[in-house]
Design an enzyme around this catalytic site. Structure first.
Site, mmCIF file in Angstrom:
data_model
loop_
_atom_site.group_PDB
_atom_site.id
_atom_site.type_symbol
_atom_site.label_atom_id
_atom_site.label_comp_id
_atom_site.label_asym_id
_atom_site.label_seq_id
_atom_site.Cartn_x
_atom_site.Cartn_y
_atom_site.Cartn_z
ATOM 1 N N VAL A 129 0.835 -1.209 0.000
ATOM 2 C CA VAL A 129 0.000 0.000 0.000
ATOM 3 C C VAL A 129 0.868 1.257 0.000
ATOM 4 C CG1 VAL A 129 -1.614 1.338 1.407
ATOM 5 C CG2 VAL A 129 -2.028 -1.075 0.996
ATOM 6 N N CYS A 130 1.917 1.263 0.798
ATOM 7 C CA CYS A 130 2.821 2.423 0.821
ATOM 8 C C CYS A 130 3.468 2.636 -0.545
ATOM 9 C CB CYS A 130 3.896 2.240 1.881
ATOM 10 S SG CYS A 130 3.291 2.434 3.555
#
Length: 61
Positions: free
Chosen positions: A32-33
């Site tokens: 996600v990052c």
């Protein structure tokens, strides 16, 4: 993506330290990052505090 690739590459080495749920959550977090950085939806800010140094701070690169 480098962090995600390193975690995946060394999965067997770190498997004994973490359970499957933790490994999956960390994998999800890194993915996600990476996606947020690629979408330019996330920024990294760093604050440097130093004693006795007047003026500006030049970060080593």
């Amino acid at each position: 993506m480098a962090w995600l690739e390193n975690v995946d590459r060394h999965r067997d080495e770190i498997a004994s330290r973490y359970n499957e749920r933790t490994r999956r959550m960390f994998h999800y977090y890194l993915a996600v990052c990476a996606g947020a950085f690629r979408a330019r939806n996330l920024q990294l800010w760093q604050v440097v505090f130093s004693k006795g140094s007047a003026g500006r701070y030049d970060a080593p690169r």
